[in-house]
Scaffold this active site. Sequence first.
Site, PDB file in Angstrom:
ATOM      1  N   GLY A  86       0.825  -1.218   0.000  1.00 21.51           N
ATOM      2  CA  GLY A  86       0.000   0.000   0.000  1.00 21.51           C
ATOM      3  C   GLY A  86       0.847   1.250   0.000  1.00 21.51           C
ATOM      4  O   GLY A  86       2.065   1.197   0.172  1.00 21.51           O
ATOM      5  N   GLY A  88       2.663   3.772   1.386  1.00 20.02           N
ATOM      6  CA  GLY A  88       3.221   4.053   2.705  1.00 20.02           C
ATOM      7  C   GLY A  88       3.709   5.478   2.846  1.00 20.02           C
ATOM      8  O   GLY A  88       3.945   5.964   3.952  1.00 20.02           O
ATOM      9  N   LYS A 109       3.962  12.366  -3.182  1.00 20.92           N
ATOM     10  CA  LYS A 109       4.849  11.287  -2.734  1.00 20.92           C
ATOM     11  C   LYS A 109       5.847  11.880  -1.742  1.00 20.92           C
ATOM     12  O   LYS A 109       6.557  12.828  -2.075  1.00 20.92           O
ATOM     13  CB  LYS A 109       5.566  10.697  -3.955  1.00 20.92           C
ATOM     14  CG  LYS A 109       6.377   9.460  -3.684  1.00 20.92           C
ATOM     15  CD  LYS A 109       6.852   8.847  -4.994  1.00 20.92           C
ATOM     16  CE  LYS A 109       7.867   7.738  -4.755  1.00 20.92           C
ATOM     17  NZ  LYS A 109       8.418   7.233  -6.024  1.00 20.92           N
ATOM     18  N   ARG A 179      -1.902  -1.334 -10.025  1.00 21.54           N
ATOM     19  CA  ARG A 179      -0.719  -2.166 -10.257  1.00 21.54           C
ATOM     20  C   ARG A 179      -1.125  -3.629 -10.314  1.00 21.54           C
ATOM     21  O   ARG A 179      -2.223  -3.978  -9.873  1.00 21.54           O
ATOM     22  CB  ARG A 179       0.257  -2.030  -9.063  1.00 21.54           C
ATOM     23  CG  ARG A 179       0.551  -0.619  -8.678  1.00 21.54           C
ATOM     24  CD  ARG A 179       0.570  -0.477  -7.141  1.00 21.54           C
ATOM     25  NE  ARG A 179       0.589   0.943  -6.783  1.00 21.54           N
ATOM     26  CZ  ARG A 179       1.690   1.651  -6.658  1.00 21.54           C
ATOM     27  NH1 ARG A 179       2.848   1.074  -6.785  1.00 21.54           N
ATOM     28  NH2 ARG A 179       1.630   2.936  -6.383  1.00 21.54           N
ATOM     29  N   ASP A 244       4.323  -4.817  -7.409  1.00 17.62           N
ATOM     30  CA  ASP A 244       3.670  -3.573  -6.971  1.00 17.62           C
ATOM     31  C   ASP A 244       4.200  -2.373  -7.757  1.00 17.62           C
ATOM     32  O   ASP A 244       3.628  -1.285  -7.677  1.00 17.62           O
ATOM     33  CB  ASP A 244       3.856  -3.340  -5.459  1.00 17.62           C
ATOM     34  CG  ASP A 244       5.310  -3.379  -5.038  1.00 17.62           C
ATOM     35  OD1 ASP A 244       5.979  -4.381  -5.331  1.00 17.62           O
ATOM     36  OD2 ASP A 244       5.779  -2.407  -4.436  1.00 17.62           O
TER      37      ASP A 244
HETATM   38  P1  AMP Z   1       8.967   0.964  -3.294  1.00 17.41           P
HETATM   39  O1  AMP Z   1      10.172   0.101  -3.122  1.00 17.41           O
HETATM   40  O2  AMP Z   1       9.280   2.438  -3.340  1.00 17.41           O
HETATM   41  O3  AMP Z   1       8.106   0.554  -4.431  1.00 17.41           O
HETATM   42  O4  AMP Z   1       8.103   0.796  -1.963  1.00 17.41           O
HETATM   43  C1  AMP Z   1       7.690  -0.441  -1.454  1.00 17.41           C
HETATM   44  C2  AMP Z   1       6.728  -0.223  -0.312  1.00 17.41           C
HETATM   45  O5  AMP Z   1       7.372   0.462   0.771  1.00 17.41           O
HETATM   46  C3  AMP Z   1       5.513   0.608  -0.657  1.00 17.41           C
HETATM   47  O6  AMP Z   1       4.423   0.093   0.082  1.00 17.41           O
HETATM   48  C4  AMP Z   1       5.905   1.992  -0.186  1.00 17.41           C
HETATM   49  O7  AMP Z   1       4.783   2.801   0.076  1.00 17.41           O
HETATM   50  C5  AMP Z   1       6.676   1.665   1.078  1.00 17.41           C
HETATM   51  N1  AMP Z   1       7.631   2.725   1.435  1.00 17.41           N
HETATM   52  C6  AMP Z   1       8.763   3.057   0.774  1.00 17.41           C
HETATM   53  N2  AMP Z   1       9.398   4.070   1.376  1.00 17.41           N
HETATM   54  C7  AMP Z   1       8.663   4.411   2.472  1.00 17.41           C
HETATM   55  C8  AMP Z   1       8.804   5.378   3.524  1.00 17.41           C
HETATM   56  N3  AMP Z   1       9.839   6.214   3.586  1.00 17.41           N
HETATM   57  N4  AMP Z   1       7.830   5.411   4.456  1.00 17.41           N
HETATM   58  C9  AMP Z   1       6.794   4.559   4.424  1.00 17.41           C
HETATM   59  N5  AMP Z   1       6.615   3.637   3.483  1.00 17.41           N
HETATM   60  C10 AMP Z   1       7.536   3.547   2.505  1.00 17.41           C
HETATM   61 MG    MG Z   2       6.471   1.020  -5.311  1.00 16.63          MG
END
Ligand code: AMP
Ligand code: MG
Length: 472
Positions: A86, A88, A109, A179, A244
């Site tokens: 989800g 985050g 973001k 996605r 995702d």
């Molecule tokens: P990503 O690798 O950027 O596709 O992120 C994978 C998951 O980690 C997704 O659910 C993101 O929303 C969450 N996520 C990545 N960075 C952060 C952050 N700094 N704080 C909270 N959730 C994060």
């Molecule tokens: Mg992502």
Amino acid sequence: MALHIPFDNTYALLGPGFFSKQLPDPVVAPRLIAFNQRLADVLQLGAGEPAEMEQIFAGNQIPAGADPLAQAYAGHQFGNFNPQLGDGRAILLGEVTGTDGVRYDIQLKGSGRTPYSRQGDGRAWLGPVLREFVVSEAMHALGVPTTRALAAVATGETVWREGGMPGAVLTRVAASHLRVGTFQYFAARGETEALKRLTTYAIERHYPQAQGALGLLRAVRDAQARLIASWMSVGFIHGVMNTDNCSISGETIDYGPCAFMDQYRADQVYSSIDRMGRYAYANQPKIVVWNLAQLATALIQQLDDPQEAVEEATAIIHAMPSLIEVEWLRLFRRKLGLETVAPEDLDLISDLLQLMSDGQADFTNTFRALSEGNAVEQFRDAKAFEVWNARWMQRRAQEQNAEALMRASNPVYIPRNHKMEEMIAAAVAGDFTLFERLRVVLATPFDVQPGAEDLRRAPEAHEVVGATFCGT
Ligand code: AMP
Ligand code: MG
């Protein structure tokens, strides 16, 4: 004048299981770093004062008509299924319809924690925000389907990563944020009704001509096949092709540790977390097929006769590698100035790539040099290149338009890794000159531009970037 965003939100109508309503967390001292006026015009946003835009694109002020929410999704990360990911650190403000008739998501973001943040802080730092801004806009200009960057705002807050870093928020625009992992989320929970609703929504929004779950699968397969072939044609390595990060619309999404290759190597990997090379350059066509197989598995759970569906879904997925190859061939033919089709083309292209690999030739500069007649300089073994060149010249004799085709298919400028790092280091020190220059030059990457030689040059040995980081 007040900024007017003509929101018309549909995702929120899918129902509470699809998201969590969530406001962005305000930041202490927002400052607008960049605003993409041409994209704003497509989205039919009225002109706004910088002071107001800073507040909106930092998440401090919620524009009228917005309905902020964090989306739920699941996903396979490096092959392992996580049923609960989800948004985050992202918040969907809402949707608008562009002058092109396309419905777009407007998403912040780095806008603070959500129910899906797990251990994360919900924030982003300046480096990845500027990187995504420049690289996603460059991809668009290169003709690769991608999410776009509308705005970047510095938050005036410190984000803690390896050390304290300046915080920032990116405003991302996408044809949607659906996605493969969105479908996996409901399939894994056995929520068949929600899965059906999501399928209908995705068809209406992206592929209105598609029929049913398998029609959607076929349409996404075709879009993703075209996307991956276009990545290959510009030497792009996504780096985190988790399900995702695999979009239903067929756009490139989530610019984490992505990179454009300098020297051509089929097994090139930049991402520091991709230790097995799962998402290496030449693996991308295989991985996207694997991702689409996960979509197939999720989609068929809503069908009445799953056994019959398995066979058809399998056939749809099995056809994907050859679809990618056909598009790959078409794009690489164009890079060599070839519009006609000849049986020897695959060998001609493969042999050139092998020469480039053996000679450690720069991917982008070699292809561009072919159209400029000085490619031999790119190769250590001039003789071997001349043998290939004679074959190519003979093949080109059948073509009318080779020069123009090649200039339109082989960019002069890409966002080179060492320049991205230089840009980020300068911006952290308060100097955005290189960021601004990159935005301008990469907006027309196929045109030679005076004063931009440094952005074209391949890195010297000491400048080569060996690894990139997610930088979340
Ligand atoms: P990503 O690798 O950027 O596709 O992120 C994978 C998951 O980690 C997704 O659910 C993101 O929303 C969450 N996520 C990545 N960075 C952060 C952050 N700094 N704080 C909270 N959730 C994060
Ligand atoms: Mg992502």
